[in-house]
Design a protein around this motif. Structure first.
Motif, PDB file in Angstrom:
ATOM      1  N   SER A  12      24.336 -14.466   1.802  1.00  0.00           N
ATOM      2  CA  SER A  12      25.498 -14.912   0.667  1.00  0.00           C
ATOM      3  C   SER A  12      26.240 -13.205  -0.106  1.00  0.00           C
ATOM      4  CB  SER A  12      24.377 -15.732  -0.730  1.00  0.00           C
ATOM      5  OG  SER A  12      23.736 -16.243  -0.801  1.00  0.00           O
ATOM      6  N   GLN A  13      27.299 -13.981  -0.428  1.00  0.00           N
ATOM      7  CA  GLN A  13      28.393 -13.078  -1.151  1.00  0.00           C
ATOM      8  C   GLN A  13      28.522 -11.940  -2.090  1.00  0.00           C
ATOM      9  OE1 GLN A  13      31.682 -14.507  -1.645  1.00  0.00           O
ATOM     10  NE2 GLN A  13      32.624 -15.701   0.508  1.00  0.00           N
ATOM     11  N   GLU A  14      28.621 -11.114  -2.322  1.00  0.00           N
ATOM     12  CA  GLU A  14      28.167 -10.435  -3.770  1.00  0.00           C
ATOM     13  C   GLU A  14      29.826 -11.077  -4.247  1.00  0.00           C
ATOM     14  OE1 GLU A  14      26.454  -7.572  -4.284  1.00  0.00           O
ATOM     15  OE2 GLU A  14      25.524  -8.251  -2.207  1.00  0.00           O
ATOM     16  N   GLY A  15      28.626 -11.079  -5.987  1.00  0.00           N
ATOM     17  CA  GLY A  15      29.584 -12.048  -6.610  1.00  0.00           C
ATOM     18  C   GLY A  15      31.174 -10.853  -7.234  1.00  0.00           C
ATOM     19  N   VAL A  16      31.963 -10.995  -6.821  1.00  0.00           N
ATOM     20  CA  VAL A  16      33.067 -10.061  -7.083  1.00  0.00           C
ATOM     21  C   VAL A  16      34.441 -10.248  -7.494  1.00  0.00           C
ATOM     22  CG1 VAL A  16      32.342  -8.088  -5.651  1.00  0.00           C
ATOM     23  CG2 VAL A  16      33.716  -9.372  -4.687  1.00  0.00           C
ATOM     24  N   GLU A  17      35.314 -10.078  -7.735  1.00  0.00           N
ATOM     25  CA  GLU A  17      36.568 -10.175  -8.267  1.00  0.00           C
ATOM     26  C   GLU A  17      37.891 -10.009  -6.829  1.00  0.00           C
ATOM     27  OE1 GLU A  17      38.410  -9.022 -11.704  1.00  0.00           O
ATOM     28  OE2 GLU A  17      36.830 -10.216 -12.591  1.00  0.00           O
ATOM     29  N   GLY A  18      38.485 -11.237  -6.716  1.00  0.00           N
ATOM     30  CA  GLY A  18      39.728 -10.909  -5.340  1.00  0.00           C
ATOM     31  C   GLY A  18      40.908 -10.394  -6.342  1.00  0.00           C
ATOM     32  N   GLU A  19      41.726 -10.060  -5.319  1.00  0.00           N
ATOM     33  CA  GLU A  19      43.128  -9.575  -6.018  1.00  0.00           C
ATOM     34  C   GLU A  19      45.003 -10.837  -5.432  1.00  0.00           C
ATOM     35  OE1 GLU A  19      46.347  -6.139  -4.866  1.00  0.00           O
ATOM     36  OE2 GLU A  19      44.545  -5.532  -4.101  1.00  0.00           O
ATOM     37  N   ARG A  20      45.113 -11.426  -6.518  1.00  0.00           N
ATOM     38  CA  ARG A  20      45.607 -12.319  -6.056  1.00  0.00           C
ATOM     39  C   ARG A  20      47.474 -11.800  -4.985  1.00  0.00           C
ATOM     40  NH1 ARG A  20      49.586 -15.443 -10.224  1.00  0.00           N
ATOM     41  NH2 ARG A  20      50.672 -13.295  -9.679  1.00  0.00           N
ATOM     42  N   GLU A  21      47.598 -12.422  -4.160  1.00  0.00           N
ATOM     43  CA  GLU A  21      48.705 -11.746  -3.405  1.00  0.00           C
ATOM     44  C   GLU A  21      49.512 -12.395  -3.355  1.00  0.00           C
ATOM     45  OE1 GLU A  21      45.941  -8.679  -0.331  1.00  0.00           O
ATOM     46  OE2 GLU A  21      46.897 -11.081   0.440  1.00  0.00           O
ATOM     47  N   LEU A  22      49.346 -14.253  -3.280  1.00  0.00           N
ATOM     48  CA  LEU A  22      50.502 -15.128  -3.484  1.00  0.00           C
ATOM     49  C   LEU A  22      50.199 -16.368  -4.891  1.00  0.00           C
ATOM     50  CD1 LEU A  22      53.332 -16.207  -2.059  1.00  0.00           C
ATOM     51  CD2 LEU A  22      51.899 -17.480  -0.772  1.00  0.00           C
ATOM     52  N   PHE A  23      52.026 -16.097  -5.443  1.00  0.00           N
ATOM     53  CA  PHE A  23      51.624 -17.318  -5.464  1.00  0.00           C
ATOM     54  C   PHE A  23      53.344 -18.199  -6.529  1.00  0.00           C
ATOM     55  CE2 PHE A  23      52.285 -21.024  -9.118  1.00  0.00           C
ATOM     56  CZ  PHE A  23      50.428 -21.677  -9.148  1.00  0.00           C
ATOM     57  N   ASP A  37      37.841  -7.616  -0.766  1.00  0.00           N
ATOM     58  CA  ASP A  37      37.307  -6.406   0.695  1.00  0.00           C
ATOM     59  C   ASP A  37      36.523  -6.203   0.150  1.00  0.00           C
ATOM     60  OD1 ASP A  37      38.175  -5.113  -1.385  1.00  0.00           O
ATOM     61  OD2 ASP A  37      39.598  -3.826  -0.697  1.00  0.00           O
ATOM     62  N   SER A  38      35.336  -6.834  -0.626  1.00  0.00           N
ATOM     63  CA  SER A  38      34.280  -5.976  -1.080  1.00  0.00           C
ATOM     64  C   SER A  38      32.798  -7.428  -1.453  1.00  0.00           C
ATOM     65  CB  SER A  38      33.731  -5.457  -2.480  1.00  0.00           C
ATOM     66  OG  SER A  38      34.551  -6.646  -3.751  1.00  0.00           O
ATOM     67  N   ALA A  39      33.167  -8.592  -1.071  1.00  0.00           N
ATOM     68  CA  ALA A  39      32.492  -9.851  -0.190  1.00  0.00           C
ATOM     69  C   ALA A  39      31.047  -9.013   0.255  1.00  0.00           C
ATOM     70  CB  ALA A  39      32.448 -10.436  -1.060  1.00  0.00           C
ATOM     71  N   TYR A  40      31.710  -8.676   1.229  1.00  0.00           N
ATOM     72  CA  TYR A  40      30.909  -8.362   2.513  1.00  0.00           C
ATOM     73  C   TYR A  40      31.270  -6.861   2.717  1.00  0.00           C
ATOM     74  CZ  TYR A  40      29.347 -13.070   3.047  1.00  0.00           C
ATOM     75  OH  TYR A  40      29.118 -14.405   2.459  1.00  0.00           O
ATOM     76  N   GLU A  41      30.107  -5.825   2.864  1.00  0.00           N
ATOM     77  CA  GLU A  41      30.869  -4.601   3.384  1.00  0.00           C
ATOM     78  C   GLU A  41      31.714  -4.373   4.424  1.00  0.00           C
ATOM     79  OE1 GLU A  41      28.592  -0.135   3.677  1.00  0.00           O
ATOM     80  OE2 GLU A  41      27.299  -1.915   3.076  1.00  0.00           O
ATOM     81  N   GLY A  42      32.411  -3.680   4.594  1.00  0.00           N
ATOM     82  CA  GLY A  42      33.251  -3.824   5.290  1.00  0.00           C
ATOM     83  C   GLY A  42      33.761  -5.170   6.330  1.00  0.00           C
TER      84      GLY A  42
END
Length: 231
Positions: A12-23, A37-42
């Motif tokens: 399972s993924q870690e519960g982290v926030e993402g970064e918006r790059e486009l809308f 970049d932190s839901a899964y290490e590396g």
């Protein structure tokens, strides 16, 4: 395994926030992209979503560290009475991994070309077409919805390596009308990803996103060669 996402190494993924790059949006198309970049290490995961009047496009680009080896599982769930794919017809046990023991009616196979699966609903169908890549493993099954008794059709496409790229078209077909979608391809060049959706009538649409500068371009080309910018 109950979300429409990409699993890495069947955990399972870690519960982290993402970064918006486009809308971006207009009257005919909307597109959004995000990076985590932190839901899964590396592992860096980018997802691009594109909404058109008749279908949606989902593109996932995952990059692990150089020389690493990962299992990437692209998952899609859609309520319905069943799911079928000519790429996955062999009855199989559920794979090992978190949550996979809840899968039922598992069928598997391999596909080098595009994978097409169809979810059956009472009056309509939903087609899912995933870009081809040699060595791709395909699984269809029913997973868990609101409870273990609520069975939800699902598709899983698995790829191995230090990185993976998935592109999918999701096309609802009201009253089981004929599909408009023939194929989807994904091309990566450095920070740019280009998705091409080919229609049955010979027309195609291309969408290009560059994560370095956040630019997005969409174009439709008719079967006669006439091209129109969508945004």
């Amino acid at each position: 395994t109950s979300h429409n996402t990409v699993l890495v190494d069947r955990t399972s993924q870690e519960g982290v926030e993402g970064e918006r790059e486009l809308f971006v949006e207009n009257e005919s198309i909307a597109a959004a992209a995000a990076r985590v970049d932190s839901a899964y290490e590396g592992v860096v995961h980018r997802r691009l979503l594109i909404l058109r009047p008749d279908f949606a496009v989902v593109a996932d680009v995952l990059d692990g560290e150089e020389g690493s080896q990962h299992t990437f599982d692209w998952l899609y769930h859609n309520p319905g009475s069943g799911i079928a794919s000519s790429s996955a017809e062999q009855a199989s046990p559920a794979p090992e991994g978190q949550g996979f023991d809840f899968l039922e009616d598992v069928r598997t196979g391999f596909s080098a070309g595009a994978t097409r699966a169809t979810v059956t609903m009472p009056n309509d169908d939903v087609d899912i077409v995933v870009n081809g890549q040699p060595g791709s493993k395909v699984l269809v099954a029913t997973g868990v919805g609101e409870s273990v008794l609520d069975r939800v059709p699902m598709l899983m496409v698995t790829r191995e390596g230090s990185n993976a790229t998935f592109g999918a078209v999701i096309e609802p077909r009201q009253d089981r009308a004929a599909s408009r979608i023939s194929d989807i391809t994904v091309l990566r060049v450095d920070a740019s990803v280009t998705i091409t959706v080919t229609m049955v009538d010979g027309s195609n649409e291309t969408y290009t996103f560059n994560s370095n500068d956040g630019s997005f371009h969409a174009q439709r080309t008719e079967a006669n060669g006439t091209s129109t910018d969508l945004i």
